[in-house]
Design a protein around this motif. Sequence first.
Motif, PDB file in Angstrom:
ATOM      1  N   MET A   1      27.227  -5.671  14.058  1.00 35.78           N
ATOM      2  CA  MET A   1      27.503  -6.772  13.089  1.00 35.78           C
ATOM      3  C   MET A   1      26.369  -7.685  13.287  1.00 35.78           C
ATOM      4  N   LYS A   2      26.031  -8.097  11.883  1.00 35.06           N
ATOM      5  CA  LYS A   2      24.524  -8.864  12.087  1.00 35.06           C
ATOM      6  C   LYS A   2      24.703 -10.340  12.058  1.00 35.06           C
ATOM      7  N   ILE A   3      24.253 -11.126  13.073  1.00 34.63           N
ATOM      8  CA  ILE A   3      24.661 -12.433  13.111  1.00 34.63           C
ATOM      9  C   ILE A   3      23.820 -13.240  12.189  1.00 34.63           C
ATOM     10  N   GLN A   4      24.652 -13.880  11.309  1.00 31.27           N
ATOM     11  CA  GLN A   4      23.923 -14.582  10.215  1.00 31.27           C
ATOM     12  C   GLN A   4      23.923 -16.284  10.489  1.00 31.27           C
ATOM     13  N   LYS A   5      24.995 -16.536  11.397  1.00 29.01           N
ATOM     14  CA  LYS A   5      25.290 -18.046  11.634  1.00 29.01           C
ATOM     15  C   LYS A   5      25.554 -18.206  13.002  1.00 29.01           C
ATOM     16  N   HIS A   6      25.518 -19.495  13.496  1.00 27.33           N
ATOM     17  CA  HIS A   6      25.794 -19.472  15.032  1.00 27.33           C
ATOM     18  C   HIS A   6      27.410 -19.274  15.207  1.00 27.33           C
ATOM     19  N   GLN A   7      28.333 -19.186  14.216  1.00 25.55           N
ATOM     20  CA  GLN A   7      29.658 -19.184  14.321  1.00 25.55           C
ATOM     21  C   GLN A   7      29.895 -17.562  14.782  1.00 25.55           C
ATOM     22  N   ASP A   8      28.937 -16.585  14.308  1.00 27.71           N
ATOM     23  CA  ASP A   8      28.958 -15.288  14.556  1.00 27.71           C
ATOM     24  C   ASP A   8      28.663 -15.090  15.958  1.00 27.71           C
ATOM     25  N   LEU A   9      28.245 -15.994  16.834  1.00 28.71           N
ATOM     26  CA  LEU A   9      27.727 -15.727  18.214  1.00 28.71           C
ATOM     27  C   LEU A   9      29.025 -15.642  19.175  1.00 28.71           C
ATOM     28  N   ILE A  10      29.216 -14.709  19.976  1.00 24.41           N
ATOM     29  CA  ILE A  10      30.329 -14.731  20.905  1.00 24.41           C
ATOM     30  C   ILE A  10      30.373 -15.828  21.745  1.00 24.41           C
ATOM     31  N   VAL A  11      29.141 -16.116  22.367  1.00 18.26           N
ATOM     32  CA  VAL A  11      29.087 -17.103  23.155  1.00 18.26           C
ATOM     33  C   VAL A  11      29.364 -18.574  22.552  1.00 18.26           C
TER      34      VAL A  11
ATOM     35  N   GLN B   1      25.311 -27.519  21.471  1.00 17.43           N
ATOM     36  CA  GLN B   1      23.876 -27.027  21.961  1.00 17.43           C
ATOM     37  C   GLN B   1      23.593 -25.576  21.545  1.00 17.43           C
ATOM     38  N   ILE B   2      24.521 -24.734  21.496  1.00 20.90           N
ATOM     39  CA  ILE B   2      24.273 -23.413  21.215  1.00 20.90           C
ATOM     40  C   ILE B   2      24.136 -23.353  19.600  1.00 20.90           C
ATOM     41  N   SER B   3      24.969 -23.922  18.895  1.00 21.71           N
ATOM     42  CA  SER B   3      24.655 -24.202  17.569  1.00 21.71           C
ATOM     43  C   SER B   3      23.369 -24.622  17.046  1.00 21.71           C
ATOM     44  N   GLU B   4      22.714 -25.796  17.917  1.00 23.78           N
ATOM     45  CA  GLU B   4      21.445 -26.150  17.632  1.00 23.78           C
ATOM     46  C   GLU B   4      20.381 -25.359  17.976  1.00 23.78           C
ATOM     47  N   ALA B   5      20.533 -24.634  18.949  1.00 28.07           N
ATOM     48  CA  ALA B   5      19.528 -23.444  19.582  1.00 28.07           C
ATOM     49  C   ALA B   5      19.405 -22.343  18.241  1.00 28.07           C
ATOM     50  N   TRP B   6      20.788 -22.034  17.893  1.00 26.06           N
ATOM     51  CA  TRP B   6      20.465 -20.862  16.879  1.00 26.06           C
ATOM     52  C   TRP B   6      19.636 -21.502  15.692  1.00 26.06           C
ATOM     53  N   ARG B   7      19.772 -22.858  15.066  1.00 26.07           N
ATOM     54  CA  ARG B   7      19.176 -23.176  14.197  1.00 26.07           C
ATOM     55  C   ARG B   7      17.537 -23.524  14.504  1.00 26.07           C
ATOM     56  N   ARG B   8      17.327 -23.425  15.642  1.00 18.64           N
ATOM     57  CA  ARG B   8      15.801 -23.472  16.236  1.00 18.64           C
ATOM     58  C   ARG B   8      15.235 -22.386  16.764  1.00 18.64           C
ATOM     59  N   ARG B   9      15.965 -21.083  16.452  1.00 12.11           N
ATOM     60  CA  ARG B   9      15.334 -19.922  16.927  1.00 12.11           C
ATOM     61  C   ARG B   9      13.983 -19.687  16.475  1.00 12.11           C
ATOM     62  N   ARG B  10      13.584 -20.144  15.349  1.00  5.72           N
ATOM     63  CA  ARG B  10      12.087 -19.908  14.823  1.00  5.72           C
ATOM     64  C   ARG B  10      11.212 -20.223  15.981  1.00  5.72           C
ATOM     65  N   TYR B  11      11.631 -21.223  16.890  1.00  6.36           N
ATOM     66  CA  TYR B  11      10.636 -21.866  18.013  1.00  6.36           C
ATOM     67  C   TYR B  11      11.300 -21.385  19.281  1.00  6.36           C
ATOM     68  N   ARG B  12      10.529 -20.564  19.737  1.00  6.04           N
ATOM     69  CA  ARG B  12      11.285 -19.949  20.954  1.00  6.04           C
ATOM     70  C   ARG B  12      11.244 -20.763  22.181  1.00  6.04           C
ATOM     71  N   ALA B  13      10.441 -21.684  22.333  1.00  3.75           N
ATOM     72  CA  ALA B  13      10.596 -23.008  23.297  1.00  3.75           C
ATOM     73  C   ALA B  13      11.696 -23.888  23.036  1.00  3.75           C
ATOM     74  N   ALA B  14      11.909 -24.297  21.740  1.00  6.14           N
ATOM     75  CA  ALA B  14      12.878 -25.056  21.145  1.00  6.14           C
ATOM     76  C   ALA B  14      14.385 -24.221  21.738  1.00  6.14           C
ATOM     77  N   PHE B  15      14.553 -22.927  21.219  1.00  5.17           N
ATOM     78  CA  PHE B  15      15.577 -22.237  21.423  1.00  5.17           C
ATOM     79  C   PHE B  15      15.962 -22.377  22.801  1.00  5.17           C
ATOM     80  N   VAL B  16      15.145 -21.758  23.789  1.00  2.00           N
ATOM     81  CA  VAL B  16      15.376 -22.028  25.098  1.00  2.00           C
ATOM     82  C   VAL B  16      15.696 -23.063  25.851  1.00  2.00           C
ATOM     83  N   ASN B  17      14.968 -24.171  25.258  1.00  2.00           N
ATOM     84  CA  ASN B  17      15.459 -25.505  25.682  1.00  2.00           C
ATOM     85  C   ASN B  17      16.746 -25.850  25.422  1.00  2.00           C
ATOM     86  N   LYS B  18      17.506 -25.534  24.191  1.00  2.00           N
ATOM     87  CA  LYS B  18      18.619 -25.756  23.857  1.00  2.00           C
ATOM     88  C   LYS B  18      19.884 -24.872  24.581  1.00  2.00           C
ATOM     89  N   MET B  19      19.400 -23.690  24.725  1.00  2.00           N
ATOM     90  CA  MET B  19      20.162 -22.797  25.674  1.00  2.00           C
ATOM     91  C   MET B  19      20.148 -23.384  26.941  1.00  2.00           C
TER      92      MET B  19
END
Length: 123
Positions: free
Chosen positions: A1-11, A51-69
Amino acid sequence: MKIQKHQDLIVWQKAMDTAMLVFEITKTFPVEERYSLTDQMRRASRSVAAQISEAWRRRRYRAAFVNKMNEAEGEAAEMQTHIEIARRCHYLSDSTAADLDSAYEEIISMLVNMSSHLEKWCP
């Protein structure tokens, strides 16, 4: 399954399910805890998913993604401490506390795994 939005993430789904469980469980806490432990647990449990939702929306920027995770991971660890406090205060049974702690341990593990494998999550 392709993850298209944060609601698709099992975590995220696990974090939301656990937050709703925390909401229901804390309804049984004493009234004097309403503005302290009850509020803290509800806020922290909701923050994990947020925070997971926000990380997903910021994943274009790896540092921002890691920070939110990392922030989500921190909130999950905070929840583990609140769970132990509630157990020691006898607001939670040992089995309920163990179940909640285990749920957050699984969430933390998933967050660490995602942060360690950025190539899977970040463009």
